[in-house]
Design a protein around this motif. Structure first.
Motif, mmCIF file in Angstrom:
data_model
loop_
_atom_site.group_PDB
_atom_site.id
_atom_site.type_symbol
_atom_site.label_atom_id
_atom_site.label_comp_id
_atom_site.label_asym_id
_atom_site.label_seq_id
_atom_site.Cartn_x
_atom_site.Cartn_y
_atom_site.Cartn_z
ATOM 1 N N VAL A 74 -5.794 11.586 7.298
ATOM 2 C CA VAL A 74 -4.645 11.071 6.351
ATOM 3 C C VAL A 74 -3.735 12.461 6.047
ATOM 4 O O VAL A 74 -4.172 13.223 5.526
ATOM 5 C CB VAL A 74 -5.485 10.416 5.203
ATOM 6 C CG1 VAL A 74 -4.284 9.849 4.294
ATOM 7 C CG2 VAL A 74 -6.373 9.582 5.334
ATOM 8 N N THR A 75 -2.541 11.898 6.191
ATOM 9 C CA THR A 75 -1.554 12.761 5.820
ATOM 10 C C THR A 75 -0.954 12.240 4.454
ATOM 11 O O THR A 75 -0.368 10.959 4.541
ATOM 12 C CB THR A 75 -0.113 13.098 6.863
ATOM 13 O OG1 THR A 75 -0.943 13.834 8.093
ATOM 14 C CG2 THR A 75 0.715 13.979 6.413
ATOM 15 N N SER B 80 5.441 4.937 14.781
ATOM 16 C CA SER B 80 4.262 5.367 15.456
ATOM 17 C C SER B 80 3.020 4.523 15.372
ATOM 18 O O SER B 80 2.075 4.898 15.975
ATOM 19 C CB SER B 80 3.918 6.994 15.046
ATOM 20 O OG SER B 80 5.044 7.885 15.014
ATOM 21 N N ILE C 195 2.187 14.189 10.405
ATOM 22 C CA ILE C 195 2.083 12.764 10.584
ATOM 23 C C ILE C 195 1.406 12.497 12.062
ATOM 24 O O ILE C 195 0.573 11.410 12.391
ATOM 25 C CB ILE C 195 3.228 11.911 10.390
ATOM 26 C CG1 ILE C 195 3.787 11.971 8.508
ATOM 27 C CG2 ILE C 195 3.234 10.734 10.577
ATOM 28 C CD1 ILE C 195 5.090 11.566 8.521
ATOM 29 N N ASP C 196 1.950 13.216 12.924
ATOM 30 C CA ASP C 196 1.404 12.935 14.375
ATOM 31 C C ASP C 196 -0.015 13.179 14.476
ATOM 32 O O ASP C 196 -0.759 12.529 15.397
ATOM 33 C CB ASP C 196 2.365 13.828 15.349
ATOM 34 C CG ASP C 196 3.737 13.566 15.662
ATOM 35 O OD1 ASP C 196 4.109 12.452 15.270
ATOM 36 O OD2 ASP C 196 4.461 14.652 15.991
ATOM 37 N N LYS D 295 1.172 3.886 12.549
ATOM 38 C CA LYS D 295 0.257 4.289 11.797
ATOM 39 C C LYS D 295 0.167 3.687 10.438
ATOM 40 O O LYS D 295 1.424 3.429 9.747
ATOM 41 C CB LYS D 295 0.503 5.882 11.494
ATOM 42 C CG LYS D 295 0.693 6.599 12.455
ATOM 43 C CD LYS D 295 0.239 7.967 12.604
ATOM 44 C CE LYS D 295 0.388 8.801 13.926
ATOM 45 N NZ LYS D 295 -0.633 9.336 14.352
ATOM 46 N N ALA E 173 -2.328 12.563 12.125
ATOM 47 C CA ALA E 173 -3.143 11.795 11.141
ATOM 48 C C ALA E 173 -3.148 10.509 11.813
ATOM 49 O O ALA E 173 -2.677 9.941 12.764
ATOM 50 C CB ALA E 173 -2.326 11.416 9.990
ATOM 51 N N ASP E 174 -4.291 9.824 11.255
ATOM 52 C CA ASP E 174 -4.590 8.370 11.824
ATOM 53 C C ASP E 174 -3.692 7.339 10.911
ATOM 54 O O ASP E 174 -3.259 6.249 11.131
ATOM 55 C CB ASP E 174 -5.957 8.216 11.452
ATOM 56 C CG ASP E 174 -6.732 8.950 12.485
ATOM 57 O OD1 ASP E 174 -6.386 8.979 13.605
ATOM 58 O OD2 ASP E 174 -7.766 9.405 11.803
ATOM 59 N N SER E 175 -3.314 7.932 9.583
ATOM 60 C CA SER E 175 -2.566 7.279 8.696
ATOM 61 C C SER E 175 -1.871 8.128 7.848
ATOM 62 O O SER E 175 -2.102 9.179 7.852
ATOM 63 C CB SER E 175 -3.470 6.182 7.991
ATOM 64 O OG SER E 175 -4.487 6.693 6.864
ATOM 65 N N ALA F 212 6.148 7.112 10.551
ATOM 66 C CA ALA F 212 4.784 6.660 10.611
ATOM 67 C C ALA F 212 4.589 5.334 11.056
ATOM 68 O O ALA F 212 3.876 5.030 11.935
ATOM 69 C CB ALA F 212 3.935 6.928 9.122
ATOM 70 N N GLN F 213 5.591 4.517 10.605
ATOM 71 C CA GLN F 213 5.612 3.184 10.856
ATOM 72 C C GLN F 213 5.986 2.722 12.377
ATOM 73 O O GLN F 213 5.298 2.190 13.157
ATOM 74 C CB GLN F 213 6.417 2.190 10.074
ATOM 75 C CG GLN F 213 5.872 2.044 8.758
ATOM 76 C CD GLN F 213 6.724 1.446 7.703
ATOM 77 O OE1 GLN F 213 8.015 1.550 7.772
ATOM 78 N NE2 GLN F 213 6.223 0.561 6.488
#
Length: 109
Positions: free
Chosen positions: A8-9, A96, A67-68, A98, A70-72, A93-94
């Motif tokens: 998680v980021t 991508s 963010i890259d 995530k 991370a899973d979320s 993130a969205q």
């Protein structure tokens, strides 16, 4: 113990340092690998001294690389505040795919 742990980021304004520390601890204790900010520019008064516009651009880009990895992402949005950099991180993130979670329910615009 070997296991698979979600990554998680944390995203949000660095003025909310106490929230970052608390959420990092909580998520870690729940079995997450937590990636946070490298420094707290707002909370520690670093803007205009160590954080120049060029450094700010670098830090924003570095956070997108986090963010890259991370899973979320988990957004620290104390009092509903989401600044320009955080908004761009949420959109990134969205885009991508995530998942995005929030400390407080986001305010609809």
């Amino acid at each position: 113990m070997a296991g698979s742990y979600p990554v998680v980021t944390l995203c949000g304004s660095t003025r909310f340092k106490d929230d970052f520390v608390r959420v990092q601890e909580e998520l870690t204790l729940k079995g997450n690998i937590v990636i946070s900010v490298g420094l707290f520019g707002h909370a520690d008064g670093l803007y205009g001294t160590q954080i120049t516009p060029e450094v700010k651009t670098m830090l924003d880009d570095m956070h997108k690389r986090k963010i890259d990895l991370a899973d979320s992402i988990f957004v620290i949005n104390r009092d509903g505040y989401i600044g320009e950099s955080t908004a761009s991180e949420i959109a990134y993130a969205q885009a991508s795919g995530k998942p995005v979670r929030y400390l407080f329910p986001p305010v609809e615009a």
